[in-house]
Design a protein around this motif. Sequence first.
Motif, mmCIF file in Angstrom:
data_model
loop_
_atom_site.group_PDB
_atom_site.id
_atom_site.type_symbol
_atom_site.label_atom_id
_atom_site.label_comp_id
_atom_site.label_asym_id
_atom_site.label_seq_id
_atom_site.Cartn_x
_atom_site.Cartn_y
_atom_site.Cartn_z
ATOM 1 N N PHE A 145 0.828 -1.203 0.000
ATOM 2 C CA PHE A 145 0.000 0.000 0.000
ATOM 3 C C PHE A 145 0.868 1.261 0.000
ATOM 4 C CE2 PHE A 145 -2.862 3.036 2.409
ATOM 5 C CZ PHE A 145 -3.692 3.289 1.325
ATOM 6 N N VAL A 146 1.971 1.212 0.733
ATOM 7 C CA VAL A 146 2.915 2.333 0.738
ATOM 8 C C VAL A 146 3.486 2.543 -0.657
ATOM 9 C CG1 VAL A 146 5.185 3.091 1.568
ATOM 10 C CG2 VAL A 146 3.522 2.142 3.182
ATOM 11 N N ARG A 147 3.899 1.452 -1.298
ATOM 12 C CA ARG A 147 4.426 1.542 -2.662
ATOM 13 C C ARG A 147 3.354 2.053 -3.637
ATOM 14 N NH1 ARG A 147 9.570 1.655 -1.495
ATOM 15 N NH2 ARG A 147 10.624 -0.344 -1.213
ATOM 16 N N PHE A 148 2.124 1.644 -3.417
ATOM 17 C CA PHE A 148 1.001 2.073 -4.240
ATOM 18 C C PHE A 148 0.841 3.594 -4.176
ATOM 19 C CE2 PHE A 148 -3.552 3.172 -4.294
ATOM 20 C CZ PHE A 148 -3.943 2.686 -5.528
ATOM 21 N N MET A 149 0.898 4.159 -2.977
ATOM 22 C CA MET A 149 0.758 5.612 -2.833
ATOM 23 C C MET A 149 1.997 6.339 -3.363
ATOM 24 S SD MET A 149 -1.207 6.302 0.771
ATOM 25 C CE MET A 149 -0.048 5.390 1.784
ATOM 26 N N GLU A 150 3.170 5.798 -3.051
ATOM 27 C CA GLU A 150 4.416 6.395 -3.549
ATOM 28 C C GLU A 150 4.433 6.420 -5.068
ATOM 29 O OE1 GLU A 150 9.199 5.362 -3.810
ATOM 30 O OE2 GLU A 150 7.793 3.928 -2.902
ATOM 31 N N SER A 151 3.926 5.377 -5.691
ATOM 32 C CA SER A 151 3.929 5.280 -7.140
ATOM 33 C C SER A 151 3.097 6.390 -7.780
ATOM 34 C CB SER A 151 3.409 3.907 -7.576
ATOM 35 O OG SER A 151 3.571 3.712 -8.958
ATOM 36 N N HIS A 152 1.945 6.675 -7.189
ATOM 37 C CA HIS A 152 1.131 7.787 -7.685
ATOM 38 C C HIS A 152 1.916 9.097 -7.614
ATOM 39 C CE1 HIS A 152 -2.313 5.035 -7.342
ATOM 40 N NE2 HIS A 152 -2.972 5.898 -8.087
ATOM 41 N N TRP A 153 2.517 9.346 -6.479
ATOM 42 C CA TRP A 153 3.292 10.569 -6.275
ATOM 43 C C TRP A 153 4.394 10.664 -7.321
ATOM 44 C CZ3 TRP A 153 4.369 12.297 -0.599
ATOM 45 C CH2 TRP A 153 5.013 13.532 -0.579
ATOM 46 N N PHE A 154 5.144 9.582 -7.495
ATOM 47 C CA PHE A 154 6.281 9.554 -8.407
ATOM 48 C C PHE A 154 5.849 9.782 -9.855
ATOM 49 C CE2 PHE A 154 8.939 7.137 -11.368
ATOM 50 C CZ PHE A 154 10.198 7.663 -11.107
ATOM 51 N N VAL A 155 4.830 9.087 -10.299
ATOM 52 C CA VAL A 155 4.423 9.158 -11.708
ATOM 53 C C VAL A 155 3.933 10.550 -12.073
ATOM 54 C CG1 VAL A 155 2.734 8.343 -13.397
ATOM 55 C CG2 VAL A 155 3.954 6.705 -11.956
ATOM 56 N N TRP A 156 3.070 11.115 -11.248
ATOM 57 C CA TRP A 156 2.528 12.430 -11.588
ATOM 58 C C TRP A 156 3.618 13.495 -11.617
ATOM 59 C CZ3 TRP A 156 -1.946 13.051 -13.841
ATOM 60 C CH2 TRP A 156 -2.947 12.094 -13.657
ATOM 61 N N VAL A 157 4.549 13.435 -10.670
ATOM 62 C CA VAL A 157 5.618 14.443 -10.624
ATOM 63 C C VAL A 157 6.600 14.275 -11.774
ATOM 64 C CG1 VAL A 157 7.645 15.219 -9.324
ATOM 65 C CG2 VAL A 157 5.460 14.892 -8.149
ATOM 66 N N THR A 158 7.031 13.047 -12.042
ATOM 67 C CA THR A 158 8.059 12.839 -13.059
ATOM 68 C C THR A 158 7.525 12.974 -14.475
ATOM 69 O OG1 THR A 158 7.715 10.432 -12.970
ATOM 70 C CG2 THR A 158 9.446 11.362 -11.566
ATOM 71 N N GLN A 159 6.241 12.720 -14.681
ATOM 72 C CA GLN A 159 5.702 12.787 -16.045
ATOM 73 C C GLN A 159 5.132 14.148 -16.404
ATOM 74 O OE1 GLN A 159 6.471 10.217 -18.019
ATOM 75 N NE2 GLN A 159 7.412 9.520 -16.114
ATOM 76 N N MET A 160 4.873 14.998 -15.408
ATOM 77 C CA MET A 160 4.246 16.290 -15.712
ATOM 78 C C MET A 160 5.159 17.191 -16.532
ATOM 79 S SD MET A 160 4.504 18.253 -12.029
ATOM 80 C CE MET A 160 6.098 18.722 -11.318
ATOM 81 N N ASN A 161 6.467 16.972 -16.465
ATOM 82 C CA ASN A 161 7.418 17.819 -17.181
ATOM 83 C C ASN A 161 7.773 17.294 -18.561
ATOM 84 O OD1 ASN A 161 8.534 17.575 -14.063
ATOM 85 N ND2 ASN A 161 8.335 19.684 -14.765
ATOM 86 N N HIS A 162 7.400 16.047 -18.873
ATOM 87 C CA HIS A 162 7.894 15.429 -20.105
ATOM 88 C C HIS A 162 6.809 14.916 -21.043
ATOM 89 C CE1 HIS A 162 12.059 15.686 -18.913
ATOM 90 N NE2 HIS A 162 11.798 15.091 -17.770
ATOM 91 N N ILE A 163 5.843 14.177 -20.536
ATOM 92 C CA ILE A 163 4.836 13.568 -21.406
ATOM 93 C C ILE A 163 4.108 14.591 -22.278
ATOM 94 C CG2 ILE A 163 2.645 12.299 -21.436
ATOM 95 C CD1 ILE A 163 5.044 10.549 -20.942
#
Length: 435
Positions: free
Chosen positions: A316-334
Motif C-alpha cells: 500500500f505504501v508503494r502504491f501511494m508512492e507510485s502515484h506521487w512519483f508518476v505524476w511528478v516525473t511525467q508532468m514535465n515530459h509527457i
Amino acid sequence: CNRGCRMAGGVYTWEDVQSHCTKTDQWVVINRKVYNVTQWAKRHPGGFRVLYHYAGEDATEPFSAFHPDQKFVQKYMKALQIGELAATEPSQDRNKNAAVMKDFQDLYVKAESQGMFRTRPLFFILHLGHIILLEVLALLMVRYFGTNWIVTLLCAVMLATAQSQAGWLQHDFGHLSVFKKSYWNHVVHKFVIGHIKGASANWWNHRHFQHHAKPNVVLKDPDINMLNLFVLGDSQPVEYGIKKIKNMPYNHQHKYFFLVGPPLLIPIFFHLQIIQTMISRRYWVDLVWFMSFYIRYFYCYVPLYGVIGATALLFFVRFMESHWFVWVTQMNHIPMEIDYEKHQDWLTMQLQSTCNVEQSFFNDWFSGHLNFQIEHHLFPRMPRHNYYLVAPHVEALCKKHGIPYQTKTLWQAFSDIVTSLKSSGDLWLDAYLNK
C-alpha cells in the motif's frame, strides 16, 4: 580505420565520425578530440547505452554535464583517443546551432564562477533528517497506538511520504550534486536508494542517465518506453496507426492510464525490473543494500502486523508512492515534444522535452525541486537548492534565441498529462482507421 576513412595523422572529418555509430563501432567527439569508445562502453559507469546514444556525435555537452572532475576522467580517456577533428571542421556538426551552444557554454562558465554548483550541506542534512523522522514516527505511532485502521492509514501515509522524499534525495546523490568527490556521492547513493528505499543504484544510474542524455527521444529514452501500453507524442501514434498496431485501445489510453500508470509502476514494474537487473548483471553490492531494506522493514513491522499484514502495508505504501512519483516525473515530459532522434544541440533538445512548474515552498518540496525541470536537465550536477538562481539566466538565453521556456501551474501540469495522452490516442485512431 577498416572503413578507409582515416586521414593522415589521426585527423578526421564529421563524416568520418558519423559513420561509426553502431553498437559494435562507436566513436564520439569531446572538445574536438575523437575517441573510439567501442570497448570502453561495456565498462562505462553510467552504462553502455549512454555512450551508444551519442555514437557518431559530439558528446562535449553531455560529458561536461555528467562528469564533475573532468580532468580526472580525461586521464582514462587518453587511451581511447584516436585523433582529432580536422582544422577545417566546425566544432559542432552542422545539425546543431553553434550560436546557441556558444551562449550555453558561456552560461555554464558563469554559473560555475558564481558558485551555483556549490552545495549547502545543511539543506541535505535536514532533508535526510525529515525522512528518518517520518520513518521513526510512523513506527512509534503504531507501537503505542495500536494497529487499528486509522493508525495504519496514517502510518502508511507517513511511510509513503518518507519513501517519496527519499526518492528525490537519492536522485541528488545519483547526479553527484552533493559531495565534491564522486566517490562519496556513490557511497551515500547506495545507502539511500538501497537501505532507505529498497532499490538498486546501478539500475537507477543506467536507466536515468539515458533519460537525461536523450530526453523524449524514441528508442533512446527509457522513460518513454511504454511497452506498447501507451503511444506518446505525435509521430509514434501515427506510425502505430499506419502499421495497424493495436496492442491496446490507444484512443482510451487517457482513461486506463489511471489504472495502469500511477498505481502499478513502482510496486510491480520497477520492483520486478530491479530484481531482474541486479541478478542478471550481478550487482551483488546493490543486492545486499536492497535486502537490508527488507530485513529492516520486516523486522520492525512483522511483530506488529504479521507477515501478511506487513507485506500488505508495504504494498500500500508503494502504491501511494507510485502515484506521487508518476505524476511528478511525467508532468514535465509527457506533454512535451516526443520524437525520433534529431541530433539537436543540448539546450534546444532539453527545452523541447521539458517544462517547469511554478515555484513555491510546497511545489519545491513536493517535487524534490523537479518543478525546475528545465534547469535540472541543463545542469544535472547542480545542487537543486540553486536552480532558482540560474533559472532567470536560462529564461533570458531562451528568449534571445527564440526557444520556448514553459512554466505551468502544478494543476495545469498534471492535467496536461491526461490531455496529451488523449491527443496522442486520437492521432492513433485517425491513422488506424483512415490510412
